[in-house]
Design a protein around this motif. Structure first.
Motif, PDB file in Angstrom:
ATOM      1  N   PHE A 217     -41.979  10.133  11.137  1.00 50.96           N
ATOM      2  CA  PHE A 217     -42.788  10.316   9.934  1.00 50.96           C
ATOM      3  C   PHE A 217     -44.263  10.015  10.218  1.00 50.96           C
ATOM      4  O   PHE A 217     -45.163  10.700   9.718  1.00 50.96           O
ATOM      5  N   ALA A 218     -44.516   8.968  11.029  1.00 50.35           N
ATOM      6  CA  ALA A 218     -45.898   8.620  11.370  1.00 50.35           C
ATOM      7  C   ALA A 218     -46.551   9.728  12.197  1.00 50.35           C
ATOM      8  O   ALA A 218     -47.740  10.027  12.034  1.00 50.35           O
ATOM      9  N   TRP A 219     -45.785  10.344  13.095  1.00 48.61           N
ATOM     10  CA  TRP A 219     -46.302  11.459  13.888  1.00 48.61           C
ATOM     11  C   TRP A 219     -46.695  12.636  12.987  1.00 48.61           C
ATOM     12  O   TRP A 219     -47.747  13.250  13.179  1.00 48.61           O
ATOM     13  N   LEU A 220     -45.869  12.932  12.002  1.00 42.48           N
ATOM     14  CA  LEU A 220     -46.193  14.016  11.065  1.00 42.48           C
ATOM     15  C   LEU A 220     -47.456  13.689  10.274  1.00 42.48           C
ATOM     16  O   LEU A 220     -48.294  14.562  10.053  1.00 42.48           O
ATOM     17  N   ARG A 221     -47.577  12.434   9.875  1.00 40.22           N
ATOM     18  CA  ARG A 221     -48.782  12.034   9.126  1.00 40.22           C
ATOM     19  C   ARG A 221     -50.049  12.182   9.977  1.00 40.22           C
ATOM     20  O   ARG A 221     -51.071  12.672   9.519  1.00 40.22           O
ATOM     21  N   ARG A 222     -49.968  11.777  11.245  1.00 44.22           N
ATOM     22  CA  ARG A 222     -51.132  11.894  12.118  1.00 44.22           C
ATOM     23  C   ARG A 222     -51.414  13.353  12.464  1.00 44.22           C
ATOM     24  O   ARG A 222     -52.575  13.785  12.497  1.00 44.22           O
ATOM     25  N   ARG A 223     -50.384  14.109  12.752  1.00 40.53           N
ATOM     26  CA  ARG A 223     -50.546  15.501  13.177  1.00 40.53           C
ATOM     27  C   ARG A 223     -51.265  16.331  12.122  1.00 40.53           C
ATOM     28  O   ARG A 223     -52.090  17.186  12.444  1.00 40.53           O
ATOM     29  N   HIS A 224     -50.957  16.052  10.844  1.00 49.06           N
ATOM     30  CA  HIS A 224     -51.501  16.877   9.768  1.00 49.06           C
ATOM     31  C   HIS A 224     -52.550  16.147   8.933  1.00 49.06           C
ATOM     32  O   HIS A 224     -53.015  16.700   7.928  1.00 49.06           O
ATOM     33  N   ALA A 225     -52.921  14.910   9.338  1.00 49.27           N
ATOM     34  CA  ALA A 225     -53.919  14.111   8.615  1.00 49.27           C
ATOM     35  C   ALA A 225     -53.589  14.030   7.133  1.00 49.27           C
ATOM     36  O   ALA A 225     -54.470  14.050   6.277  1.00 49.27           O
ATOM     37  N   SER A 226     -52.298  13.920   6.831  1.00 46.68           N
ATOM     38  CA  SER A 226     -51.852  13.911   5.437  1.00 46.68           C
ATOM     39  C   SER A 226     -50.512  13.204   5.345  1.00 46.68           C
ATOM     40  O   SER A 226     -49.657  13.327   6.228  1.00 46.68           O
ATOM     41  N   LEU A 227     -50.312  12.496   4.232  1.00 44.51           N
ATOM     42  CA  LEU A 227     -49.034  11.865   3.972  1.00 44.51           C
ATOM     43  C   LEU A 227     -48.006  12.825   3.389  1.00 44.51           C
ATOM     44  O   LEU A 227     -46.809  12.543   3.417  1.00 44.51           O
ATOM     45  N   TRP A 228     -48.454  13.966   2.862  1.00 49.07           N
ATOM     46  CA  TRP A 228     -47.514  14.862   2.180  1.00 49.07           C
ATOM     47  C   TRP A 228     -46.398  15.366   3.112  1.00 49.07           C
ATOM     48  O   TRP A 228     -45.222  15.383   2.709  1.00 49.07           O
ATOM     49  N   PRO A 229     -46.691  15.790   4.345  1.00 49.07           N
ATOM     50  CA  PRO A 229     -45.583  16.196   5.222  1.00 49.07           C
ATOM     51  C   PRO A 229     -44.617  15.047   5.525  1.00 49.07           C
ATOM     52  O   PRO A 229     -43.401  15.271   5.628  1.00 49.07           O
TER      53      PRO A 229
END
Length: 255
Positions: A217-229
């Protein structure tokens, strides 16, 4: 002229005298305590679990400035592709947890998803409801409250606070570790007549899986600069977890 460090703080101006990392760790301890009481305590304290999610979700508007809310990822990602990736990742992580649990323990109490299913039976009003109604009643809140609250706090507020003292990687390891330990009250820790009991072997496996899921989940947040993903992936995890619980494990539970 460059901005001063104070102007870059994510906290509201009135809170700048506080240590953001210490405040966030104290809040993490409080939320974990509420979770333990809500899941392992008397049924009359179950309300503490959803309340903790609601307070987590509200924290950015209580503690952070508009800049701070953006800095933790409260902004939409670019395009729709991040959501597709997030949903696939979340569902795949839940299926992996299910597969490992069944491979190692079968449909026994040592299986983490069996423990979670048993907690549903303990807390949900099952009388007169079909399995599909129970599934819907339990799954809809599970796809809203914890994905929003936990992602905002763990991958957002806590991650950002820890980064004031630690590297991004170390901060992720700390917040993911706390996330994993918080989930011990869903499997691993149980309340008996003698007090708290720990099933060490399967608890270690469950915490490790939750740690890895939190890192995803943290990787997705960093990858997209957003908490929504990250929220979407978390919701997909819970949706898939509940689907396999009610499809494969629920009928095996004692009434």
């Amino acid at each position: 002229m460059p901005s001063s460090p104070v102007s870059l703080s994510p906290l509201r101006p009135a809170l700048l005298a506080l240590s953001f990392p210490i405040l966030a760790m104290l809040l993490a301890s409080a939320f974990i305590a509420m979770r333990v009481m809500g899941t392992l305590g008397p049924l009359g304290l179950f309300w503490m679990l959803p309340l903790s999610f609601c307070v987590m979700a509200a924290l950015p508007w209580i503690l952070l400035s508009p800049h701070g809310r953006r800095s933790i990822g409260l902004q939409a990602p670019s395009g729709k592709a991040p959501y597709a990736l997030a949903l696939i990742c979340g569902a795949a992580a839940a299926l992996l947890c299910f597969a490992l649990g069944m491979l190692l323990y079968g449909a026994t109490p040592d299986n983490w998803f069996v423990s979670i299913a048993a907690s549903f039976r303990r807390t949900a009003p099952t009388a007169g409801l079909s399995i599909w109604m129970l599934h819907l009643m339990i799954t809809v809140p599970a796809c809203i409250f914890s994905p929003i609250g936990e992602e905002i706090f763990f991958r957002g507020v806590l991650q950002k606070a820890l980064e004031e003292k630690l590297s991004v990687r170390s901060s992720t390891c700390v917040e993911a570790g706390l996330f994993g330990l918080a989930h011990l009250c869903h499997h691993g820790l149980s309340m008996t007549a003698a007090g708290l009991s720990l099933n060490a072997a399967s608890a270690a496996g469950w915490v490790t899986l939750m740690f890895a899921t939190a890192c995803l989940f943290a990787w997705l947040r960093r990858r997209h600069a957003s908490l929504w993903p990250a929220m979407a992936a978390h919701a997909a995890f819970n949706l898939t977890m509940n689907a396999v619980i009610f499809q494969f494990l629920w009928p095996t539970l004692p009434l």
